[in-house]
Design a protein around this motif. Sequence first.
Motif, short mmCIF file in Angstrom:
data_model
loop_
_atom_site.label_atom_id
_atom_site.label_comp_id
_atom_site.label_asym_id
_atom_site.label_seq_id
_atom_site.Cartn_x
_atom_site.Cartn_y
_atom_site.Cartn_z
N SER A 106 0.69 -1.28 0.10
CA SER A 106 0.16 -0.06 -0.04
C SER A 106 0.71 1.30 -0.04
N LEU A 107 2.02 1.33 0.67
CA LEU A 107 2.72 2.33 0.70
C LEU A 107 3.54 2.74 -0.52
N ILE A 108 3.77 1.79 -1.28
CA ILE A 108 4.43 1.86 -2.67
C ILE A 108 3.40 2.36 -3.68
N ARG A 109 2.34 1.91 -3.58
CA ARG A 109 1.33 2.42 -4.53
C ARG A 109 1.14 3.94 -4.15
N SER A 110 0.88 4.01 -2.63
CA SER A 110 0.92 5.69 -2.46
C SER A 110 2.15 6.62 -2.77
N LEU A 111 3.22 6.04 -2.53
CA LEU A 111 4.41 6.94 -3.08
C LEU A 111 4.55 7.07 -4.51
N ALA A 112 4.01 6.09 -5.24
CA ALA A 112 4.35 6.11 -6.52
C ALA A 112 3.57 7.24 -7.14
N ASP A 113 2.36 7.79 -6.63
CA ASP A 113 1.92 8.77 -7.15
C ASP A 113 2.65 10.14 -7.09
N GLY A 114 3.40 10.50 -5.93
CA GLY A 114 4.13 11.49 -5.84
C GLY A 114 5.42 11.32 -6.42
N LEU A 115 5.96 10.18 -6.55
CA LEU A 115 7.48 9.92 -6.96
C LEU A 115 7.30 10.22 -8.59
N GLY A 116 6.25 9.73 -9.01
CA GLY A 116 6.00 9.58 -10.51
C GLY A 116 6.03 10.92 -11.22
N ARG A 117 5.86 11.96 -10.44
CA ARG A 117 5.83 13.22 -10.99
C ARG A 117 7.16 13.93 -11.35
N ASP A 118 8.05 13.28 -10.63
CA ASP A 118 9.55 13.27 -10.68
C ASP A 118 10.40 12.43 -11.73
N ASN A 119 9.40 11.34 -12.29
CA ASN A 119 9.99 10.35 -12.86
C ASN A 119 10.92 9.37 -12.20
N ILE A 120 10.37 9.28 -11.10
CA ILE A 120 10.96 8.21 -10.28
C ILE A 120 10.19 6.94 -9.83
N ARG A 121 10.61 5.87 -10.30
CA ARG A 121 9.57 4.68 -10.16
C ARG A 121 9.92 3.76 -9.03
N ILE A 122 8.91 3.33 -8.48
CA ILE A 122 8.93 2.71 -7.14
C ILE A 122 7.98 1.36 -7.34
N ASN A 123 8.59 0.11 -7.13
CA ASN A 123 7.86 -1.21 -7.29
C ASN A 123 8.07 -1.99 -6.14
N ALA A 124 7.12 -3.06 -6.16
CA ALA A 124 7.40 -4.20 -5.00
C ALA A 124 7.84 -5.48 -5.83
N ILE A 125 8.67 -6.29 -4.96
CA ILE A 125 8.84 -7.77 -5.35
C ILE A 125 8.21 -8.54 -4.39
N SER A 126 7.66 -9.55 -4.63
CA SER A 126 6.79 -10.62 -3.42
C SER A 126 7.54 -11.95 -3.77
N PRO A 127 8.46 -11.95 -3.20
CA PRO A 127 8.97 -13.56 -3.33
C PRO A 127 8.23 -14.38 -2.71
N GLY A 128 8.23 -15.78 -3.25
CA GLY A 128 7.66 -16.78 -2.63
C GLY A 128 8.76 -17.51 -1.46
N GLN A 129 8.61 -18.92 -1.65
CA GLN A 129 9.44 -19.48 -0.77
C GLN A 129 11.00 -19.44 -1.35
N ILE A 130 11.85 -18.55 -1.05
CA ILE A 130 13.09 -18.63 -1.39
C ILE A 130 14.14 -19.00 -0.47
N LEU A 131 15.07 -19.89 -0.77
CA LEU A 131 16.04 -20.58 0.15
C LEU A 131 17.03 -19.68 0.79
N THR A 132 16.75 -18.65 1.70
CA THR A 132 17.53 -17.90 2.51
C THR A 132 17.72 -18.41 3.68
N PRO A 133 18.72 -17.64 4.48
CA PRO A 133 18.97 -18.01 5.78
C PRO A 133 17.68 -17.89 6.64
#
Length: 256
Positions: free
Chosen positions: A168-195
């Motif tokens: 939700s934060l990313i969708r909100s920030l994208a509005d303002g940042l987009g006016r400066d041509n700054i992109r913001i996105n999310a990656i939603s990983p599944g089960q990734i073998l990390t520590p």
Amino acid sequence: MKSLLASPDTAVIVTGGASGLGLASARALAAVGRDVALWDIQAEKAQNRASEIAKEFGVAALGVGVDLCDPSALRAALNATRAALPRIGGLLHAAGTVDTGSLEGITPEKWDAGIHVHLRAFALLVQALLPDLRANPGSAVVGIASINATLGNHINPIYSAAKGGMLSLIRSLADGLGRDNIRINAISPGQILTPMLQPAVDSLPAGTFERRILLSRLGQPEEIGRVARFLLSDEASYITAAEIVVDGGNISSQRM
């Protein structure tokens, strides 16, 4: 010819950069020539990993020790990063913790810690970096969310709430940042073998996670790192306010 993935050629701050998805993403960025700052609560580990990246890929790499739950620590970390890497054009927020105590395990202290590291730090970092991002064309921000933001899981309510808030934060920030041509996105990983996932893998019967995943295997950190590199590059120049799910087909699965 310079790889398109190396454009822009600005530096990227990677939180949680000493291990797991953060480290894999920093390595993916360095592999195409982008300088990186590895921010992590484990200062010595961040510095060691940064030295290894600099030696292997021939880029400028900085390790910075910082507690993201402490807002006052962000300024010092950012000042150190700006001094070493003056052209900052990217942020990847991968730092995080996971709770496993279900509803009964929630305490005010655990709630604050989880929300602060995943969510509050992300907002404050984007705010602090805004002058840098505005000054460097092609700047972009990526937050590591989770499929737990969508799926129900009673084990880690704080983590799930924080990751849902990140979307939700990313969708909100994208509005303002987009006016400066700054992109913001999310990656939603599944089960990734990390520590972070390894203890669960070790404690559960073999194949517990794989049974549901359409590709029938756990993901590797490098598979998230390559998506992060793409989203932080000009290759993704018309993608913003998006959630990219990288889960091997977990959310869409009806396997039992």
